[in-house]
Write a protein that holds these residues in place. Structure first.
Motif, PDB file in Angstrom:
ATOM      1  N   THR A 115     -63.225  64.849   6.383  1.00  0.00           N
ATOM      2  CA  THR A 115     -63.806  66.139   6.781  1.00  0.00           C
ATOM      3  C   THR A 115     -65.117  65.916   7.513  1.00  0.00           C
ATOM      4  N   PHE A 116     -65.918  64.979   7.025  1.00  0.00           N
ATOM      5  CA  PHE A 116     -67.187  64.669   7.682  1.00  0.00           C
ATOM      6  C   PHE A 116     -66.943  64.127   9.098  1.00  0.00           C
ATOM      7  N   LEU A 121     -66.972  64.905  15.030  1.00  0.00           N
ATOM      8  CA  LEU A 121     -66.258  64.911  16.313  1.00  0.00           C
ATOM      9  C   LEU A 121     -66.249  66.304  16.929  1.00  0.00           C
ATOM     10  N   SER A 122     -66.035  67.313  16.127  1.00  0.00           N
ATOM     11  CA  SER A 122     -65.997  68.679  16.651  1.00  0.00           C
ATOM     12  C   SER A 122     -67.382  69.110  17.130  1.00  0.00           C
ATOM     13  N   ARG A 123     -68.427  68.720  16.430  1.00  0.00           N
ATOM     14  CA  ARG A 123     -69.792  69.048  16.864  1.00  0.00           C
ATOM     15  C   ARG A 123     -70.140  68.311  18.152  1.00  0.00           C
ATOM     16  N   ARG A 124     -69.693  67.075  18.265  1.00  0.00           N
ATOM     17  CA  ARG A 124     -69.955  66.299  19.479  1.00  0.00           C
ATOM     18  C   ARG A 124     -69.254  66.954  20.672  1.00  0.00           C
ATOM     19  N   GLU A 131     -75.242  74.302  23.517  1.00  0.00           N
ATOM     20  CA  GLU A 131     -76.288  73.668  22.712  1.00  0.00           C
ATOM     21  C   GLU A 131     -76.084  74.008  21.244  1.00  0.00           C
ATOM     22  N   ARG A 132     -76.322  73.014  20.378  1.00  0.00           N
ATOM     23  CA  ARG A 132     -76.151  73.213  18.936  1.00  0.00           C
ATOM     24  C   ARG A 132     -77.151  74.240  18.423  1.00  0.00           C
ATOM     25  N   ASP A 137     -77.375  74.240   9.338  1.00  0.00           N
ATOM     26  CA  ASP A 137     -77.582  73.027   8.546  1.00  0.00           C
ATOM     27  C   ASP A 137     -76.272  72.567   7.900  1.00  0.00           C
ATOM     28  N   GLY A 138     -75.139  73.114   8.351  1.00  0.00           N
ATOM     29  CA  GLY A 138     -73.839  72.720   7.802  1.00  0.00           C
ATOM     30  C   GLY A 138     -73.554  71.249   7.981  1.00  0.00           C
ATOM     31  N   GLY A 139     -73.904  70.705   9.123  1.00  0.00           N
ATOM     32  CA  GLY A 139     -73.686  69.285   9.379  1.00  0.00           C
ATOM     33  C   GLY A 139     -74.502  68.405   8.447  1.00  0.00           C
ATOM     34  N   ARG A 140     -75.754  68.786   8.231  1.00  0.00           N
ATOM     35  CA  ARG A 140     -76.614  68.014   7.316  1.00  0.00           C
ATOM     36  C   ARG A 140     -76.101  68.090   5.882  1.00  0.00           C
ATOM     37  N   MET A 141     -75.685  69.276   5.465  1.00  0.00           N
ATOM     38  CA  MET A 141     -75.189  69.422   4.093  1.00  0.00           C
ATOM     39  C   MET A 141     -73.893  68.641   3.895  1.00  0.00           C
TER      40      MET A 141
END
Length: 186
Positions: A115-116, A121-124, A131-132, A137-141
């Motif tokens: 999942t991580f 990959l989806s964020r990239r 722009e993000r 903070d979902g990615g950090r969590m």
């Protein structure tokens, strides 16, 4: 084992059967809820039916029945964590409990790590389009959940035995005929 003994003492075989049904149905129910957050019932129902049919041989009262419930809870937690990232903080304790119940916690670790990776990959891919968002903070969590889930699984007294079992399974698959020697070694 304590839970099984308590249920057996209080309700006998009928109680144990009800516990098994609750664990397995609860797991599939939670997994279905997670899937329904992304897709409609028309897509989830046939896939859920296939999953039930594929897993029916494992519907016995064994410690792995708890893994059905815990996997469903993990899937729902990861899915709900997409919109409410703080829910991802429940992942490491869930993995720690799972590691103390059954060796299939390794499936939970794999799900968290996959999942991580999918999220990264989806964020990239999305970063190339837009722009993000600053408040996300979902990615950090998810990173915190993934990184802490692995050491949380070591909080089990059986974690080293599971590692040895997995190594033995790899040897068995890669070196045909090696299992008897491996059993003596383990």
């Amino acid at each position: 084992q304590v839970m099984l003994a308590t249920v057996d003492r209080m309700a006998g075989w009928s109680g144990l059967d009800l516990l098994k049904i609750a664990l397995i149905a609860g797991g599939f129910g939670l997994a279905a809820l997670a899937a329904l957050r992304r897709a409609g019932p028309a897509a989830v129902a046939p896939i859920g039916l296939l999953a039930v049919l594929a897993a029916q041989e494992r519907f016995t009262l064994r410690p792995e029945a708890a893994s059905f419930l815990l996997l469903g809870a993990l899937l729902l937690c990861l899915e709900a964590g997409r919109t409410r990232p703080r829910l991802l903080l429940a992942v490491p304790p869930l993995i720690a409990v799972w590691a103390n119940l059954h060796a299939l916690y390794i499936v939970g670790l794999a799900v968290v790590l996959l999942t991580f990776i999918a999220d990264r990959l989806s964020r990239r891919r999305a970063a190339g389009v837009a722009e993000r968002s600053k408040g996300d903070d979902g990615g950090r969590m998810l990173l915190i959940a993934a990184v802490t889930a692995v050491p949380a699984s070591v909080l089990s007294e059986s974690s080293t035995a599971v590692g040895a079992s997995l190594t033995g399974l790899i040897v068995k698959v890669m070196v045909p005929g090696s299992m008897p020697a491996l059993l003596v070694a383990v």
